[in-house]
Design an enzyme around this catalytic site. Structure first.
Site: not given
Ligand SMILES: Cc1cc2nc3c(=O)[nH]c(=O)nc-3n(C[C@H](O)[C@H](O)[C@H](O)COP(=O)(O)OP(=O)(O)OC[C@H]3O[C@@H](n4cnc5c(N)ncnc54)[C@H](O)[C@@H]3O)c2cc1C
Length: 385
Positions: A125, A128, A130, A161, A248, A344, A369
């Site tokens: 985990a 978050e 935010g 996950t 990962e 398809h 990831g």
């Molecule tokens: C199905 C699923 C399973 C997951 N499993 C896990 C898990 O087991 N454990 C865990 O800890 N997390 C997990 N995650 C979280 C996942 O790793 C994050 O969703 C991911 O890292 C993106 O973070 P965010 O969703 O907060 O997007 P944000 O960080 O809010 O990003 C929003 C957009 O901004 C862009 N962006 C961000 N930073 C930059 C930058 N520096 N330059 C340009 N663009 C940028 C991103 O590419 C994206 O397009 C999971 C997510 C999903 C959807």
């Protein structure tokens, strides 16, 4: 080109996994899909097959094989059959490296035997509500007690996950405020027992794809975490995340390549069976060209995924190389699966066809990831940009 990554042992394992999927997974997979998760008992079956113990030292009940190649075979076989083993992938891919890298002998004796038998399923985990890409911005805190015997954990995580079934979750939390010159300082990792008071699992999230994997919100309210469950040094958590993210990302890259390969196979079968204007879809030149182009992309992704696998096993896969492999293989999979779905026609949009599920499942590979944009940032930094 002849593939050189797998030997006879891996191919024998492939046969075992293929037979296991056929007998134990295919007949019930639609039920799991409808339920949105695999039954908890299924993890015991995977454990009996020895899947969780492959890389665990023999003294803790594992096979002591220091290689990711058997996992790679598993990714290929699950993709080939169009099935998922639920959230169990994170148990081995995300959980194990932290135990191996950070746990003391006493912790290994406590954690690993139950890890191998599936009695304790692990998850990780970091994310978050935010903050995801910008992990240094996390708000979850772990305050050390005055006598140092435990930490008090407060905060929330999302998108975890395996979060519904997990028995132990590696939770990243702030133990100290960030330093002015280093925002990454002050994060620590804890192996939190999910039965602890104040630990709660929120919604099982309703996702576009990966329907069979349990993805959850977690909340911590004054959760007492014994000091014995701190992993590694206090405040050094960010560097540990940095060191484990390459494995990962390799896993996501390899899984994506395997999905792209499976998509071509599904499409190849379909276009020979489906007749349009009195001839099989396969007879159109466009179909041949589309599948040929997809095959060429899959071949390239396979080469990258295999090389990354060898480098990972040799302990040489750098963060930038892992980012590059993830970026390339997931973008290839995105293009290939979309083109194979197109072949398809309308059936490609129906969830009863594996290509439709693959399309939905694959979408997240470019997000979790670390997003493709974050991968590009890492690669650019390694180029001195
Ligand atoms: C199905 C699923 C399973 C997951 N499993 C896990 C898990 O087991 N454990 C865990 O800890 N997390 C997990 N995650 C979280 C996942 O790793 C994050 O969703 C991911 O890292 C993106 O973070 P965010 O969703 O907060 O997007 P944000 O960080 O809010 O990003 C929003 C957009 O901004 C862009 N962006 C961000 N930073 C930059 C930058 N520096 N330059 C340009 N663009 C940028 C991103 O590419 C994206 O397009 C999971 C997510 C999903 C959807």
């Amino acid at each position: 080109m002849r593939r050189t990554v797998f030997n006879e042992d891996h191919e024998a394992f492939r046969e075992t996994i293929r037979a296991f999927i056929e007998a134990e997974v295919v007949p019930v997979h639609d039920d799991w899909y409808a339920a949105g998760q695999v039954p908890r008992d299924f993890y015991y079956k995977l454990a009996e097959l020895g899947i969780f113990g492959i890389r665990v030292p023999e003294e803790y009940g594992g096979a002591g094989v220091d290689s990711h190649k058997f996992e790679a075979v598993m990714y290929e076989e699950t993709a080939r059959a169009g099935v998922s083993f639920g959230g169990s992938g994170v148990h081995v891919l995300l959980g194990l490296p932290y135990i191996q890298m950070l746990a003391t002998d006493e912790q290994k004796r406590r954690y690993l035997p139950k890890f191998v038998t599936g009695e304790e399923m692990w998850a990780l985990a970091m994310t978050e509500p935010g903050t995801g890409s910008d992990l240094a911005g996390m708000k979850t805190t772990a305050k050390r007690s005055a006598d140092g015997s435990h930490y008090v954990l407060n905060g929330a995580k999302t998108f975890i996950t395996g979060g519904v079934h997990a028995d132990r979750v590696i939770v990243c939390a702030r133990t100290s405020p960030p330093r002015e010159d280093d925002r990454r300082f002050g994060i620590s990792l804890f192996a939190v027992d999910t039965t602890s008071e104040g630990y709660s699992v929120g919604r099982k999230l309703d996702k576009l794809g990966l329907k069979v994997s349990d993805t959850a919100e977690l909340a911590f309210t004054d959760v007492k975490v014994p000091a014995e469950d701190l992993l590694g040094e206090e405040n050094a958590g960010f560097s540990y995340l940095g060191r484990n993210l390459p494995s990962e990302r390799w896993g996501i890259a390899f899984g994506a390549y395997a999905q792209a390969k499976a998509a071509v196979r599904f499409a190849q079968q379909y276009v020979q069976e489906r007749t349009v204007f009195g001839k099989p879809v396969a007879a159109f030149q466009n179909t041949k060209f589309e599948l040929a182009a997809c095959q060429a992309e899959v071949d390239a992704a396979e080469a990258v995924a295999d090389r990354a696998l060898e480098a990972l096993d040799a302990g040489e896969l750098t963060p930038a190389e892992a980012a590059s492999a993830k970026l390339f293989c997931t973008e290839v999979a995105h293009r290939v699966i979309d083109r194979c779905l197109q072949l398809h026609g309308g059936y490609g949009f129906m969830n009863e066809y594996p290509i439709a599920r693959l399309y939905a499942d694959n979408r997240v590979n470019r997000i979790y990831g670390g997003t493709s944009e974050v991968m590009k940032s890492i690669i650019a930094k390694s180029m001195g940009l």
